[in-house]
Motif scaffolding. Sequence first.
Motif, PDB file in Angstrom:
ATOM      1  N   VAL A  29       0.805  -1.225   0.000  1.00 31.24           N
ATOM      2  CA  VAL A  29       0.000   0.000   0.000  1.00 31.24           C
ATOM      3  C   VAL A  29       0.838   1.276   0.000  1.00 31.24           C
ATOM      4  CG1 VAL A  29      -1.639   1.356   1.374  1.00 31.24           C
ATOM      5  CG2 VAL A  29      -2.113  -1.049   0.865  1.00 31.24           C
ATOM      6  N   PRO A  30       1.898   1.408   0.804  1.00 21.25           N
ATOM      7  CA  PRO A  30       2.673   2.662   0.750  1.00 21.25           C
ATOM      8  C   PRO A  30       3.222   2.975  -0.639  1.00 21.25           C
ATOM      9  CG  PRO A  30       3.184   1.473   2.759  1.00 21.25           C
ATOM     10  CD  PRO A  30       2.349   0.540   1.920  1.00 21.25           C
ATOM     11  N   ALA A  31       3.733   1.971  -1.341  1.00 18.39           N
ATOM     12  CA  ALA A  31       4.258   2.212  -2.686  1.00 18.39           C
ATOM     13  C   ALA A  31       3.135   2.537  -3.667  1.00 18.39           C
ATOM     14  CB  ALA A  31       5.048   1.003  -3.174  1.00 18.39           C
ATOM     15  N   ARG A  63      -5.803  13.484   0.982  1.00 20.62           N
ATOM     16  CA  ARG A  63      -7.138  12.939   0.718  1.00 20.62           C
ATOM     17  C   ARG A  63      -7.037  11.512   0.188  1.00 20.62           C
ATOM     18  NH1 ARG A  63     -10.437  18.082  -2.004  1.00 20.62           N
ATOM     19  NH2 ARG A  63     -10.272  19.454  -0.174  1.00 20.62           N
ATOM     20  N   LEU A  64      -6.424  10.641   0.986  1.00 14.04           N
ATOM     21  CA  LEU A  64      -6.226   9.247   0.610  1.00 14.04           C
ATOM     22  C   LEU A  64      -7.025   8.350   1.547  1.00 14.04           C
ATOM     23  CD1 LEU A  64      -2.352   9.328   0.094  1.00 14.04           C
ATOM     24  CD2 LEU A  64      -4.111   9.468  -1.695  1.00 14.04           C
ATOM     25  N   LEU A  69       0.409   0.859   8.462  1.00 11.13           N
ATOM     26  CA  LEU A  69       1.611   0.935   7.644  1.00 11.13           C
ATOM     27  C   LEU A  69       1.795   2.272   6.940  1.00 11.13           C
ATOM     28  CD1 LEU A  69       1.437  -2.617   6.022  1.00 11.13           C
ATOM     29  CD2 LEU A  69       2.782  -1.897   7.989  1.00 11.13           C
ATOM     30  N   ASP A  70       0.725   3.057   6.843  1.00  8.11           N
ATOM     31  CA  ASP A  70       0.856   4.347   6.142  1.00  8.11           C
ATOM     32  C   ASP A  70      -0.097   5.360   6.763  1.00  8.11           C
ATOM     33  OD1 ASP A  70       0.909   6.501   4.182  1.00  8.11           O
ATOM     34  OD2 ASP A  70       1.925   5.060   2.889  1.00  8.11           O
ATOM     35  N   ARG A  71       0.477   6.363   7.413  1.00  5.83           N
ATOM     36  CA  ARG A  71      -0.321   7.358   8.109  1.00  5.83           C
ATOM     37  C   ARG A  71      -0.979   8.350   7.156  1.00  5.83           C
ATOM     38  NH1 ARG A  71      -1.945   5.744  12.694  1.00  5.83           N
ATOM     39  NH2 ARG A  71      -2.205   7.880  13.440  1.00  5.83           N
ATOM     40  N   PRO A 124      -5.857   9.388  14.333  1.00  2.00           N
ATOM     41  CA  PRO A 124      -7.188   9.941  14.072  1.00  2.00           C
ATOM     42  C   PRO A 124      -7.843   9.450  12.774  1.00  2.00           C
ATOM     43  CG  PRO A 124      -5.550  11.460  13.266  1.00  2.00           C
ATOM     44  CD  PRO A 124      -4.790  10.280  13.804  1.00  2.00           C
ATOM     45  N   VAL A 125      -7.426   8.290  12.246  1.00  4.97           N
ATOM     46  CA  VAL A 125      -8.068   7.793  11.032  1.00  4.97           C
ATOM     47  C   VAL A 125      -9.582   7.707  11.234  1.00  4.97           C
ATOM     48  CG1 VAL A 125      -8.290   5.825   9.474  1.00  4.97           C
ATOM     49  CG2 VAL A 125      -6.053   6.446  10.366  1.00  4.97           C
ATOM     50  N   ALA A 126     -10.338   8.197  10.272  1.00  4.76           N
ATOM     51  CA  ALA A 126     -11.794   8.069  10.315  1.00  4.76           C
ATOM     52  C   ALA A 126     -12.149   6.648   9.901  1.00  4.76           C
ATOM     53  CB  ALA A 126     -12.437   9.085   9.378  1.00  4.76           C
ATOM     54  N   LEU A 127     -12.540   5.818  10.869  1.00  3.21           N
ATOM     55  CA  LEU A 127     -12.733   4.387  10.631  1.00  3.21           C
ATOM     56  C   LEU A 127     -14.195   3.984  10.783  1.00  3.21           C
ATOM     57  CD1 LEU A 127     -11.666   1.487  10.219  1.00  3.21           C
ATOM     58  CD2 LEU A 127     -11.252   1.403  12.708  1.00  3.21           C
TER      59      LEU A 127
END
Length: 239
Positions: free
Chosen positions: A101-103, A117-118, A136-138, A169-172
């Motif tokens: 995912v990061p790549a 906006r990811l 793995l990716d903030r 704070p990810v909107a989950l």
Amino acid sequence: MSLQRVPLSLAGAPALAVHRGPREEALRRGTVLFFHGLGGSKEVNERELGVFADRGLFAVGLDAVGQGERRYPDFEARFAHGNPRLEEEFLQVVQATANEVPAVLDALVSLGADPERLGISGVSQGGFITYRALLLDRRLRAAVALLGSPEWALPLPESPHLHPERFFPVALLSQTAGLDDVVHPRLARSFHERLEPLYAQAPERLRYREFPLSGHMMRPEDWDEAIRDAADWLIRFLS
């Protein structure tokens, strides 16, 4: 203006992008990755990608490791119910796909995606990938896990449920099915209960929803509502 469906390769991962209008505008409005269930492919959820694209997002379906265009030659044997290593094989795929995912996000940002906006979403296996990728990716700001679990059956330190402090704070938004006998809803439900005090300063960024009359193959009306709800959530926190 009709939907555009464009095959891509993102950091080596086969992908299908769906968007409405100019690509550059959709990328700036918000980008969401979507991961399919076990044995599927990026094309399986093209309809769901279209729902997100209709809301203005740049929606990207990806083939998980060992599936779709890169399906393992021995896929059926690896994931046969009688295989004693089935859970291990499954979690290897979850981890390997999440590790990409990061790549993939780097590649999308290089195409013009707004790094602020990811988002990410996925169903069943894709829900497992969603929870893991958030660790793995903030850059991932919003997520919707459908019929997945943050808690793995094998006692591995990478299991997302062991790291609740790393989600805010990810909107989950997690959506499960009350009659699901494949991925039990109590796993996501109990994880959200643990997350609640960690989201106390912004409780609107955490939501759990369970569809009581559906199993793992959700009733069509429930599935349609879950996808609309997912689109609303992503637009709310990515726009």
